[in-house]
Write a protein that holds these residues in place. Structure first.
Motif, short mmCIF file in Angstrom:
data_model
loop_
_atom_site.label_atom_id
_atom_site.label_comp_id
_atom_site.label_asym_id
_atom_site.label_seq_id
_atom_site.Cartn_x
_atom_site.Cartn_y
_atom_site.Cartn_z
N GLY A 134 117.56 13.34 35.87
CA GLY A 134 117.44 13.44 34.41
C GLY A 134 116.03 13.71 33.93
O GLY A 134 115.80 13.83 32.72
N ARG A 142 119.36 20.83 37.55
CA ARG A 142 120.47 20.75 36.59
C ARG A 142 121.04 22.13 36.31
O ARG A 142 122.26 22.30 36.17
CB ARG A 142 119.99 20.09 35.30
CG ARG A 142 119.57 18.62 35.48
CD ARG A 142 119.41 17.92 34.14
NE ARG A 142 118.36 18.51 33.32
CZ ARG A 142 117.08 18.15 33.35
NH1 ARG A 142 116.69 17.18 34.20
NH2 ARG A 142 116.18 18.73 32.58
N LYS A 152 127.50 17.03 34.01
CA LYS A 152 126.84 15.76 34.30
C LYS A 152 127.80 14.79 34.98
O LYS A 152 127.41 14.06 35.90
CB LYS A 152 126.32 15.15 33.00
CG LYS A 152 125.57 13.83 33.20
CD LYS A 152 125.06 13.29 31.87
CE LYS A 152 124.33 11.95 32.07
NZ LYS A 152 123.85 11.40 30.77
#
Length: 614
Positions: A134, A142, A152
């Protein structure tokens, strides 16, 4: 290297483990009378409880599917653990420190604490990497996942993480958690730099935690994200005391229950393919980790598929359809001969892998890919035939020489004639020519003899055999001395014969002591799965007696067992005596008549003993 767990420690684990407590974590148990408990079997679908647990003997048995054993066996079956893994888990719950013995004469004490420390270090590292996903620096990771259709939620389900752009961030974090430098190096999480300082093994990469079949993190797979990373595209944990790449299948912890339930495993090539298959509704997908699918992987899957000569599970490979994929398929076919599962190949349209296919055409396309699987032997034959020019006699003969051994190796002999006929059609050759080549390729082995036909399960003979074996298993101290004097010739059912042989192999019933240790000892000595299952069944099946058994009941049961064998011998002798001319073969006639008279007297005595003890 440490070897097997000491027998005394295994016995202690069994003694201190209450089987009802272990099974109650998976099955709702209710009293069934006689001290036994019953519930719905966790190994097959049923509406009426047939799963019996005997707390006094610390064993279980399902009368519906035949599964049975002790607490160790239950964990092996439910969580698909090895024997050692199951013992270690129960020992941990019971607070027992296990001892291990080397293969040599000198026993050693395994540093069991080291394994747990390394697992704990990996778990802490997985949590650290997942948290880093994150961070601002993890944007390329990501984006990589998003471009391949993983949100996610998917990243969290598979524990995806990111190794930050730092040399020793993980190392400092784990040291702060109390792990030593040596532990981090041994675990493969850190390595020594040229300067001698300790640095992180993974840096600036997307990571997948690799778990063993019990769910413990044992390593990581790391994918390159940046062009200036001069390392390999994928970098995996090195060989460690935990991580053996030839034994590891990524996704096995999430796929194991469905593989066992469906009797099917889908082999894909990468981490994202496993994720794509699972999310698309193919929950049986697993992948190798930086190595080719091999013999050790087959062993892992065999445990889940219960792969035997009588069980036809499925292994489905999703190799590419190009030359490399064809080579891999042929290599897999060679490995396939080492296990019995039916093996298939599924080639995606335009050679797309499952992840690409899901992105391009959706979840249904991935499920259809598996549904349209083709037998691996058909694919292998087509691939080999494609190398030759079948328009020439030389090409056809060469193709026959290359393919006939493949057909000859097919483990299911009933399929060989069918594929021989198909091969003849594909090559445009006479069937007799192809059949001779196939027969030569198979080694021309003789057909195995037919198995012995067992007696009916509800026949008097079978029932008394069961009762005698139940006494030996449930009451070895009481029944052993009498039971051991009777040979295997008193049994007719082949499965009962195998159980009787197993009891003799471990030293006889007189050497046993009531309980799970004795039953497991006999089970382990059984030569086949049918006998192992019968041991589990007989271990919990009530005796055909309302009261506690005593020596008279044992004697009566064993007399009935002998009576069946003796009367059978009497029938044979009577038939033989009737066929002999007493004048021409006087001596032989008198000898047989004397034996017959003696056996009839013995049969009467056995009958009286059998009736008197019941």
């Amino acid at each position: 290297m440490a070897g097997r767990i000491k027998d005394e420690d295994i016995a202690l684990v069994r003694e201190r483990t209450a089987i009802a407590d272990v099974i109650s974590e998976h099955v709702t148990l209710k009293s069934a009378g006689g001290g036994n408990l019953k519930g719905l079997c966790p190994f097959h679908d049923e509406k009426t409880p047939s799963f019996t647990v005997s707390p006094s003997r610390n064993v279980y048995f399902c009368h519906g599917c035949g599964q049975g054993g002790d607490a160790i066996k239950f964990l092996m079956d439910t969580d698909h653990l090895t024997f050692v893994e199951a013992v270690e888990r129960l020992a941990g719950k019971a607070g027992i420190q296990l001892r291990y013995a080397e293969a040599g004469p000198a026993p050693v004490r395994q540093q069991q604490g080291q394994k747990q420390r390394l697992i704990a270090a990996h778990q802490a590292a997985a949590e650290f990497y997942a948290e880093q996903l994150g961070s601002a620096g993890a944007r390329p990771a990501r984006e990589f996942l998003a471009q391949r259709g993983f949100d996610k939620s998917a990243a969290e389900r598979y524990g995806c993480g990111f190794a930050p752009d730092a040399w020793e961030q993980l190392t400092r974090h784990l040291r702060g958690r109390g792990f030593t430098s040596q532990e981090l190096v041994t675990a493969g999480l850190a390595r020594e730099a040229r300067s001698g300082s300790l640095i992180d093994r993974f840096r600036r990469r997307l990571l997948w935690p690799i778990r063993d079949i019990s769910g413990d993190v044992i390593g990581f797979g790391a994918r390159k994200l940046l062009e200036d990373d001069d390392g390999p595209k994928y970098l995996n944990t090195p060989e460690t005391p935990l991580y053996k790449k030839s034994h590891v299948l990524y996704g096995i912890d999430q796929a194991k229950r469905e593989i066992a339930r469906q009797g099917r495993a889908v082999i894909v090539e990468g981490y994202t393919d496993v994720m794509a298959c699972h999310l698309a509704g193919v929950p049986t997908a697993v992948a190798t980790c930086g190595t080719a699918f091999g013999t050790d992987h087959i062993g892992v899957l065999r445990r889940l598929l219960m792969d035997t000569d009588a069980f036809a599970g499925e292994i489905i490979f999703t190799f590419d359809g190009d030359a490399a994929g064809q080579k891999a398929a042929l290599r897999a076919f060679e490995d396939d001969q080492r296990f019995v599962a039916q093996t298939y190949i599924a080639v995606g349209p335009e050679n797309m892998d499952p992840c690409e296919l899901r992105l391009a055409r959706g979840d249904t396309a991935v499920r259809d890919l598996v549904a349209r699987r083709e037998p691996l032997i058909a694919f292998a034959l087509r691939s080999v035939i494609g190398r030759f020019d079948l328009d020439t006699a030389e090409g056809r003969v060469a193709a026959l020489r290359a393919t006939a051994p493949l057909v000859g190796k097919i483990k299911d002999r009933a399929l060989r004639p069918e594929y021989a006929r198909k091969l003849a059609g594909d090559l445009g050759m006479e069937i007799e020519t192809v059949q001779r080549a196939v027969h030569a390729g198979s080694g021309g082995g003789a057909v195995a003899p037919a198995p012995r036909t067992p007696v009916a399960a509800d026949s008097p003979q079978s029932m008394v055999e069961r009762e005698a074996l139940k006494l030996a298993l449930q009451q070895p101290v009481l029944a052993g001395p009498m039971f051991d004097t009777l040979g295997v010739e008193n049994y007719r059912d082949p499965v009962h014969i195998a159980v009787r042989d197993a009891i003799a192999e471990v030293g006889g019933a007189a050497t046993g002591a009531s309980g799970a240790v004795w039953i497991e000892k006999v089970r382990d000595a059984c030569a086949d799965l049918a006998a192992k299952a019968r041991v589990g069944e007989l271990a919990v099946e009530p005796l055909r007696l309302d009261a506690e058994p005593d020596p008279r009941y044992v004697a009566a049961t064993l007399a009935r067992l002998q009576w069946g064998a003796v009367t059978g011998r009497i029938r044979e002798l009577k038939s033989k005596v009737q066929r002999i001319n007493p004048v021409e073969r006087k001596d032989e006639y008198l000898a047989l008549a004397g034996e017959l008279f003696s056996l009839e007297q013995h049969a009467r005595a056995l009958r009286e003993q059998a009736v008197g003890g019941l």
